[in-house]
Scaffold this active site. Structure first.
Site, mmCIF file in Angstrom:
data_model
loop_
_atom_site.group_PDB
_atom_site.id
_atom_site.type_symbol
_atom_site.label_atom_id
_atom_site.label_comp_id
_atom_site.label_asym_id
_atom_site.label_seq_id
_atom_site.Cartn_x
_atom_site.Cartn_y
_atom_site.Cartn_z
ATOM 1 C CB SER A 157 -0.956 -0.004 1.197
ATOM 2 O OG SER A 157 -0.252 -0.118 2.417
ATOM 3 C CE1 TYR A 158 5.401 5.465 2.996
ATOM 4 C CE2 TYR A 158 7.007 4.357 1.597
ATOM 5 C CZ TYR A 158 6.643 5.441 2.377
ATOM 6 O OH TYR A 158 7.514 6.494 2.542
ATOM 7 C CB THR A 159 5.115 0.256 -2.968
ATOM 8 O OG1 THR A 159 6.091 -0.206 -2.031
ATOM 9 C CG2 THR A 159 5.742 0.347 -4.350
ATOM 10 C CB SER A 161 0.365 5.600 -1.206
ATOM 11 O OG SER A 161 1.525 5.439 -0.405
#
Length: 253
Positions: A157-159, A161
């Site tokens: 999810s971080y990647t 985003s």
């Protein structure tokens, strides 16, 4: 040439300003002459570290509290910011990270990270950046990541985003550069903050990171300050849609 970096008379909104990279960004902008509106979910109304540093630089400071994961709170934040007057610089730094393998990454975790790291930043940029477009000048800076370029491990999810942040930076630059609004991003490398504490304390992972960094050290939050001032100043008036790595040479390895 020094005058090109002078931010006297400018007002900057910095999200995620309570600690780490956001704190360093706010301080650097204040030292360059800007008044600061600091934003964070847990930011103290009075006496915060960021307020102390901004006032020590001789600049004005306003504190606003907002949860970027709450869409209604983001719109309330926009109303609060507007009540303080025109904004010259928007630093979209507030963010979060969730470490969970992709096969175990639940919907609610995914949705929260995307909301905080990407959607809230689009909404802030659309509303405050739109006002800059109408005035014919302004600076918007996103905090991207090395994972705007790479895939990472156990942080899908971080990647996603931060890859989205890189794309949004270019999309807004394409639309707004002709209107005097510069939209760019900074991609910090491995910076020693609370968000990376687990990596720093993992001896094997820490060593594998260090041997990949040509500068031979983890970055410090203060290392991001110079790029922030540059992208906020007249010195970057012909810089548009750039995702600038500040990574000790990591991506060049």
């Amino acid at each position: 040439m020094t005058a090109s970096f002078d931010l006297s008379g400018r007002v900057a909104v910095v999200t995620g300003a309570r600690r780490g990279i956001g704190l360093a960004m706010a301080e650097a902008l204040a030292v360059a002459g800007a008044d600061i509106i600091g934003v964070s979910a847990q930011l103290e109304s009075d006496g915060s570290e960021v307020e102390r540093r901004v006032r020590a630089a001789g600049r004005q400071f306003s504190s606003l509290r907002a949860d970027l994961g709450d869409r209604a709170a983001v719109h309330e934040l926009i109303r609060d910011v507007r009540s303080l007057g025109p904004i010259d610089i928007l630093v979209n730094n507030g963010g979060t990270i969730a470490r969970k393998p992709a096969a175990e990454h639940p919907d609610d975790l995914w949705n929260h990270v995307i909301e905080v790291n990407l959607t809230s930043q689009f909404v802030l940029s659309r509303e405050l950046g739109g006002e800059m477009v109408r005035r014919g000048r302004g600076k918007i800076i996103f905090t991207a990541s090395l994972l705007s370029f790479q895939g990472g491990i156990n942080v899908p999810s971080y990647t996603a985003s931060k890859s989205g942040v890189a794309g949004l930076t270019k999309a807004l630059a394409n639309e707004w550069a002709a209107h005097g609004v510069n939209v760019n991003a900074i991609a910090p490398g491995y910076i020693a903050t609370d968000n990376t504490r687990a990596l720093q304390e993992d001896r094997e992972r820490n060593q594998s990171i260090l041997v990949r960094i040509p500068a031979g050290r983890w970055g410090q939050a203060d290392d991001i300050g110079g790029a922030t001032v540059f992208l906020s100043s007249q010195a970057s008036d012909y810089v548009n849609g750039v995702v600038l790595p500040v990574d000790g040479g990591w991506l060049g390895r």
